[in-house]
Design a protein around this motif. Structure first.
Motif, PDB file in Angstrom:
ATOM      1  N   ALA A 166      61.474 -10.100  -8.691  1.00 47.94           N
ATOM      2  CA  ALA A 166      60.214 -10.605  -8.153  1.00 47.94           C
ATOM      3  C   ALA A 166      59.104  -9.611  -8.462  1.00 47.94           C
ATOM      4  N   ASN A 167      57.894 -10.112  -8.672  1.00 45.67           N
ATOM      5  CA  ASN A 167      56.793  -9.244  -9.096  1.00 45.67           C
ATOM      6  C   ASN A 167      55.507  -9.693  -8.425  1.00 45.67           C
ATOM      7  N   VAL A 168      54.817  -8.758  -7.763  1.00 44.76           N
ATOM      8  CA  VAL A 168      53.593  -9.086  -7.034  1.00 44.76           C
ATOM      9  C   VAL A 168      52.518  -9.621  -7.980  1.00 44.76           C
ATOM     10  N   ALA A 169      52.334  -8.978  -9.122  1.00 46.12           N
ATOM     11  CA  ALA A 169      51.296  -9.406 -10.064  1.00 46.12           C
ATOM     12  C   ALA A 169      51.569 -10.823 -10.567  1.00 46.12           C
ATOM     13  N   SER A 170      52.816 -11.107 -10.886  1.00 43.21           N
ATOM     14  CA  SER A 170      53.179 -12.442 -11.345  1.00 43.21           C
ATOM     15  C   SER A 170      52.900 -13.480 -10.267  1.00 43.21           C
ATOM     16  N   TRP A 171      53.242 -13.143  -9.024  1.00 41.09           N
ATOM     17  CA  TRP A 171      52.986 -14.059  -7.907  1.00 41.09           C
ATOM     18  C   TRP A 171      51.495 -14.341  -7.758  1.00 41.09           C
ATOM     19  N   VAL A 172      50.684 -13.292  -7.779  1.00 40.28           N
ATOM     20  CA  VAL A 172      49.242 -13.449  -7.577  1.00 40.28           C
ATOM     21  C   VAL A 172      48.612 -14.318  -8.667  1.00 40.28           C
ATOM     22  N   PHE A 173      49.056 -14.137  -9.903  1.00 38.52           N
ATOM     23  CA  PHE A 173      48.415 -14.829 -11.016  1.00 38.52           C
ATOM     24  C   PHE A 173      49.032 -16.181 -11.362  1.00 38.52           C
ATOM     25  N   THR A 174      50.314 -16.375 -11.104  1.00 34.57           N
ATOM     26  CA  THR A 174      50.953 -17.588 -11.626  1.00 34.57           C
ATOM     27  C   THR A 174      51.560 -18.498 -10.569  1.00 34.57           C
ATOM     28  N   ASP A 175      51.648 -18.069  -9.321  1.00 29.90           N
ATOM     29  CA  ASP A 175      52.251 -18.901  -8.278  1.00 29.90           C
ATOM     30  C   ASP A 175      51.145 -19.582  -7.470  1.00 29.90           C
ATOM     31  N   PRO A 176      51.117 -20.922  -7.423  1.00 26.77           N
ATOM     32  CA  PRO A 176      50.079 -21.624  -6.653  1.00 26.77           C
ATOM     33  C   PRO A 176      50.056 -21.226  -5.179  1.00 26.77           C
ATOM     34  N   ARG A 177      51.182 -20.771  -4.657  1.00 25.64           N
ATOM     35  CA  ARG A 177      51.223 -20.386  -3.244  1.00 25.64           C
ATOM     36  C   ARG A 177      50.330 -19.185  -2.956  1.00 25.64           C
ATOM     37  N   ALA A 178      50.095 -18.355  -3.945  1.00 21.56           N
ATOM     38  CA  ALA A 178      49.224 -17.196  -3.732  1.00 21.56           C
ATOM     39  C   ALA A 178      47.801 -17.642  -3.399  1.00 21.56           C
ATOM     40  N   ARG A 179      47.371 -18.741  -3.980  1.00 20.55           N
ATOM     41  CA  ARG A 179      46.018 -19.250  -3.701  1.00 20.55           C
ATOM     42  C   ARG A 179      45.917 -19.780  -2.273  1.00 20.55           C
ATOM     43  N   GLU A 180      47.042 -20.219  -1.719  1.00 18.63           N
ATOM     44  CA  GLU A 180      47.044 -20.700  -0.344  1.00 18.63           C
ATOM     45  C   GLU A 180      47.072 -19.536   0.641  1.00 18.63           C
ATOM     46  N   VAL A 181      47.797 -18.474   0.300  1.00 19.48           N
ATOM     47  CA  VAL A 181      47.974 -17.349   1.215  1.00 19.48           C
ATOM     48  C   VAL A 181      46.778 -16.405   1.203  1.00 19.48           C
TER      49      VAL A 181
ATOM     50  N   ARG B  32      41.582   0.785 -11.510  1.00 17.43           N
ATOM     51  CA  ARG B  32      41.560   1.124 -10.085  1.00 17.43           C
ATOM     52  C   ARG B  32      42.912   1.682  -9.696  1.00 17.43           C
ATOM     53  N   GLU B  33      42.925   2.683  -8.830  1.00 18.27           N
ATOM     54  CA  GLU B  33      44.166   3.226  -8.310  1.00 18.27           C
ATOM     55  C   GLU B  33      44.481   2.579  -6.960  1.00 18.27           C
ATOM     56  N   ASP B  34      45.721   2.748  -6.503  1.00 21.80           N
ATOM     57  CA  ASP B  34      46.120   2.211  -5.204  1.00 21.80           C
ATOM     58  C   ASP B  34      45.290   2.842  -4.097  1.00 21.80           C
ATOM     59  N   ARG B  35      44.938   2.039  -3.105  1.00 22.95           N
ATOM     60  CA  ARG B  35      44.267   2.586  -1.930  1.00 22.95           C
ATOM     61  C   ARG B  35      44.470   1.637  -0.747  1.00 22.95           C
ATOM     62  N   SER B  36      44.345   2.205   0.450  1.00 23.85           N
ATOM     63  CA  SER B  36      44.466   1.406   1.666  1.00 23.85           C
ATOM     64  C   SER B  36      43.222   0.543   1.841  1.00 23.85           C
ATOM     65  N   GLY B  37      43.317  -0.464   2.703  1.00 27.00           N
ATOM     66  CA  GLY B  37      42.175  -1.346   2.914  1.00 27.00           C
ATOM     67  C   GLY B  37      42.531  -2.483   3.849  1.00 27.00           C
ATOM     68  N   THR B  38      41.876  -3.623   3.658  1.00 27.29           N
ATOM     69  CA  THR B  38      42.159  -4.811   4.461  1.00 27.29           C
ATOM     70  C   THR B  38      42.350  -5.998   3.527  1.00 27.29           C
ATOM     71  N   LYS B  39      43.034  -7.001   4.039  1.00 26.51           N
ATOM     72  CA  LYS B  39      43.254  -8.208   3.258  1.00 26.51           C
ATOM     73  C   LYS B  39      43.188  -9.418   4.190  1.00 26.51           C
ATOM     74  N   ARG B  40      42.489 -10.455   3.745  1.00 26.99           N
ATOM     75  CA  ARG B  40      42.426 -11.700   4.508  1.00 26.99           C
ATOM     76  C   ARG B  40      43.512 -12.646   4.001  1.00 26.99           C
ATOM     77  N   VAL B  41      44.329 -13.132   4.924  1.00 26.20           N
ATOM     78  CA  VAL B  41      45.435 -14.013   4.552  1.00 26.20           C
ATOM     79  C   VAL B  41      45.490 -15.201   5.507  1.00 26.20           C
ATOM     80  N   ARG B  42      46.164 -16.245   5.053  1.00 25.42           N
ATOM     81  CA  ARG B  42      46.439 -17.407   5.906  1.00 25.42           C
ATOM     82  C   ARG B  42      47.897 -17.313   6.338  1.00 25.42           C
ATOM     83  N   HIS B  43      48.080 -16.968   7.597  1.00 23.83           N
ATOM     84  CA  HIS B  43      49.432 -16.765   8.135  1.00 23.83           C
ATOM     85  C   HIS B  43      49.998 -18.111   8.571  1.00 23.83           C
ATOM     86  N   PRO B  44      51.295 -18.368   8.317  1.00 26.74           N
ATOM     87  CA  PRO B  44      51.868 -19.673   8.666  1.00 26.74           C
ATOM     88  C   PRO B  44      51.811 -19.988  10.153  1.00 26.74           C
ATOM     89  N   ARG B  45      51.755 -18.965  11.028  1.00 30.34           N
ATOM     90  CA  ARG B  45      51.713 -19.209  12.473  1.00 30.34           C
ATOM     91  C   ARG B  45      50.366 -18.865  13.106  1.00 30.34           C
TER      92      ARG B  45
END
Length: 262
Positions: free
Chosen positions: A149-164, A216-229
């Protein structure tokens, strides 16, 4: 990594600046965007012909002082400056760690962090460990087709990433920028190169954005997501690198910063 990649990066940064950005008069009509080579050479104190050779990818080796001067003239960010140095062979790269493995203790730590979502990725964004909270939050991220499994692949190619991911395009651009930084830190890592190649082949966005040369290098931050619950929420996340394996990245999501209706 080749000197040609250094020239391509310099050109991309030069073309994003206007004369007024660096205190020069706007001048007349321009056939191409950004600063001219001679203008950048002037404000950085480098000869125009030598800079032209560098940008064209000829076999010239810049000193640290020259690259520092160019970084200042181009108003590079800290991440971009480090990337420039690596491309010029003047910053240490990280040796290829070989097969992407993870210590059992780190796997146990990720599991122990539940119910806080947490996961560990390699430089290639392959997922090496993940807990149940992260599986729930990032539906499908660890169940992508193919292995691993790969985060980059999920973000770019999985439609579920657009929902989350509420700000999915911003996240995707950040992932690609960190992948570019990884190619300079790990120039001999075949898996990093393979992930980049696959993304450019399978995602029109990745193919188009790769040419922007964003870093860009890795860094902490915030992320907006749609949680299932919980619906749409904003989560703070912390990025850590194990001392023994700085090529690995541990991401831990903290408490919900804001919550609303999905």
């Amino acid at each position: 990594m080749t000197i040609a990649e250094l020239g391509t990066f310099l050109r991309s940064r030069r073309e994003r600046l206007s004369p007024t950005d660096v205190g020069l008069p706007p001048g007349g009509r321009r056939r191409t965007p950004g600063l001219r080579r001679e203008e950048l050479a002037l404000i950085s104190g480098v000869s125009t012909s030598w800079y032209t050779f560098l940008e064209q990818g000829r076999d010239v080796r810049p000193s640290a002082q020259v690259l520092e001067a160019l970084a200042r003239a181009l108003a590079l960010t800290g991440d971009e400056r480090d990337h420039l140095m690596r491309l010029g062979g003047l910053a240490p790269t990280t040796p290829d760690p070989g097969p992407e493995t993870i210590d059992a203790g780190l796997v146990d730590l990720v599991e122990a962090l539940d119910p806080r979502p947490a996961y560990v990725t390699a430089a290639s964004f392959d997922v090496l460990a993940v807990n149940d909270a992260a599986r729930e939050l990032f539906g499908g991220m660890t169940a992508t087709t193919g292995s691993p499994a790969n985060v980059a692949s999920w973000v770019f190619t999985d439609p579920r990433a657009r929902e989350v991911l509420v700000d999915r395009e911003e996240v995707a651009r950040g992932v690609l920028a960190r992948l570019r930084a990884a190619t300079a830190r790990h120039p001999d890592d075949a898996r990093v190169a393979a992930v980049v190649e696959t993304l450019r082949r399978e995602s029109a966005e990745a193919a188009a954005w790769w040419s922007r040369q964003d870093v860009r290098e890795d860094r902490s931050g915030t992320k907006r997501v749609r949680h299932p619950r919980l619906g749409e929420i904003t989560l703070a996340h912390t990025v850590l690198h194990p001392a023994e394996r700085p090529d690995l990245t541990l991401v831990v999501y903290g408490r919900c910063a804001t919550a609303g209706r999905a």
